[in-house]
Design a protein around this motif. Structure first.
Motif, PDB file in Angstrom:
ATOM      1  N   THR A 192       0.843  -1.185   0.000  1.00 40.79           N
ATOM      2  CA  THR A 192       0.000   0.000   0.000  1.00 40.79           C
ATOM      3  C   THR A 192       0.878   1.235   0.000  1.00 40.79           C
ATOM      4  O   THR A 192       1.971   1.234   0.568  1.00 40.79           O
ATOM      5  N   SER A 193       0.402   2.265  -0.668  1.00 40.40           N
ATOM      6  CA  SER A 193       1.218   3.466  -0.778  1.00 40.40           C
ATOM      7  C   SER A 193       0.328   4.689  -0.957  1.00 40.40           C
ATOM      8  O   SER A 193      -0.765   4.601  -1.505  1.00 40.40           O
ATOM      9  N   PHE A 194       0.800   5.799  -0.469  1.00 42.43           N
ATOM     10  CA  PHE A 194       0.267   7.092  -0.841  1.00 42.43           C
ATOM     11  C   PHE A 194       1.321   7.712  -1.754  1.00 42.43           C
ATOM     12  O   PHE A 194       2.519   7.574  -1.502  1.00 42.43           O
ATOM     13  N   GLY A 195       0.901   8.375  -2.790  1.00 39.96           N
ATOM     14  CA  GLY A 195       1.799   8.784  -3.864  1.00 39.96           C
ATOM     15  C   GLY A 195       3.169   9.272  -3.452  1.00 39.96           C
ATOM     16  O   GLY A 195       4.181   8.784  -3.928  1.00 39.96           O
ATOM     17  N   LYS A 196       3.249  10.226  -2.531  1.00 40.63           N
ATOM     18  CA  LYS A 196       4.537  10.836  -2.209  1.00 40.63           C
ATOM     19  C   LYS A 196       5.446   9.934  -1.378  1.00 40.63           C
ATOM     20  O   LYS A 196       6.621  10.246  -1.178  1.00 40.63           O
ATOM     21  N   VAL A 198       6.247   6.937  -2.293  1.00 39.75           N
ATOM     22  CA  VAL A 198       6.884   5.979  -3.203  1.00 39.75           C
ATOM     23  C   VAL A 198       8.411   6.002  -3.119  1.00 39.75           C
ATOM     24  O   VAL A 198       9.045   4.955  -2.967  1.00 39.75           O
ATOM     25  N   HIS A 220      -2.723   2.111  -4.457  1.00 36.62           N
ATOM     26  CA  HIS A 220      -2.862   3.437  -3.870  1.00 36.62           C
ATOM     27  C   HIS A 220      -3.882   3.314  -2.743  1.00 36.62           C
ATOM     28  O   HIS A 220      -5.014   2.874  -2.967  1.00 36.62           O
ATOM     29  N   ALA A 221      -3.499   3.684  -1.556  1.00 29.22           N
ATOM     30  CA  ALA A 221      -4.296   3.369  -0.364  1.00 29.22           C
ATOM     31  C   ALA A 221      -5.465   4.312  -0.131  1.00 29.22           C
ATOM     32  O   ALA A 221      -6.182   4.180   0.857  1.00 29.22           O
ATOM     33  N   THR A 222      -5.657   5.275  -1.011  1.00 30.97           N
ATOM     34  CA  THR A 222      -6.828   6.133  -0.874  1.00 30.97           C
ATOM     35  C   THR A 222      -7.971   5.550  -1.695  1.00 30.97           C
ATOM     36  O   THR A 222      -7.768   4.973  -2.763  1.00 30.97           O
ATOM     37  N   GLY A 225      -8.662   1.909  -4.237  1.00 31.90           N
ATOM     38  CA  GLY A 225      -7.425   1.140  -4.286  1.00 31.90           C
ATOM     39  C   GLY A 225      -7.166   0.427  -2.973  1.00 31.90           C
ATOM     40  O   GLY A 225      -6.786  -0.752  -2.934  1.00 31.90           O
TER      41      GLY A 225
END
Length: 249
Positions: A192-196, A198, A220-222, A225
């Motif tokens: 899981t990731s939030f864009g920034k 990465v 993308h965790a929002t 996703g």
């Protein structure tokens, strides 16, 4: 011979013409159809492959209990539980390849529960008069459901609603033909990731995992996703094992 089978679901007692039209379009494009009736009162105008009597038992109840409840909401909950259990079994048995559900306000609850029961990646479409409505809270939406507004969809067929229904029929059949199903040839790790975040971990971690023989899927965790990740991690997809990677790593 038909290459893909679509499960067409709805209240055949009140929407028989519309459901028959959906089935007609799918067959006209070379697909096969299995039908499921989720009505409580009323009887279908044409025979269904899976009748309302077949549905309530898998959900731990009976159609008579639904009728006798005198409560439309309770009755539809019985049908939702039963149809979800039966649809999952039918999919696991290879009976159908994609799902389309037609519904209004009450039918929408059944449709969402039914779609939620099926694994991620199964083509699932809901055609509803209340799509885009605030009546549907975001948390009720299955992570990968496709929804189409049933424009002009009250009280019978017309040229406006046929445009919606025919598009939906073509969409679910096309998706069933085109979808590349999960193979799980390698162990799957989910990130899981939030864009920034990465650059902090994913750029180095993903190649390292792949070098060790893992397939890596990044979510993308929002929004949806994150919902897809949760569905997979919750074990609804056979063969998948996903582990969240904390952003701090």
């Amino acid at each position: 011979m038909s290459d893909k089978t679509i499960l067409v679901v709805g209240t055949s007692g009140t929407k028989g013409d519309e459901l028959s039209y959906l089935a007609q379009v799918i067959r006209g494009q070379g697909g096969a159809v299995a039908t499921m009736d989720i009505s409580v009162p009323g009887d279908p105008t044409a025979p269904c492959d899976y009748s309302k009597h077949d549905l309530a038992e898998p959900g731990g109840s009976s159609i008579q209990a639904a009728i006798d409840s005198g409560d439309e909401d309770k009755a539809m909950q019985i049908m939702a539980q039963g149809s979800a259990a039966l649809a999952l079994k039918l999919y696991q048995d290879g009976v159908f390849d994609g799902l389309i559900v037609l519904g209004g306000t009450m039918g929408m609850d059944v449709a969402l529960d039914l779609c939620q029961a099926l694994p991620i990646g199964v083509p699932k479409y809901v055609v509803s008069t209340v799509f885009f409505s605030p009546l549907i809270p975001p948390e009720r939406l299955p992570a990968d459901v496709q929804m189409i507004l049933w424009a002009g969809g009250l009280y019978g067929l017309n040229s406006v609603c046929k445009a919606s229904l025919s598009q939906a029929a073509g969409a679910v059949l096309g998706a069933a033909r085109a979808v590349e199903k999960f193979k799980f040839d390698e162990p799957l790790v989910g990130m899981t990731s939030f864009g920034k975040t990465v650059p902090q971990y994913m750029v180095s971690l993903k190649p390292a995992l792949k070098a060790r023989g893992f397939e890596v899927a990044v979510f993308h965790a929002t929004g949806m996703g994150g919902r897809v990740f949760e569905s997979l991690a919750g074990g609804r997809q056979r063969g998948a094992t996903l582990m969240p990677v904390p952003p701090a790593l």
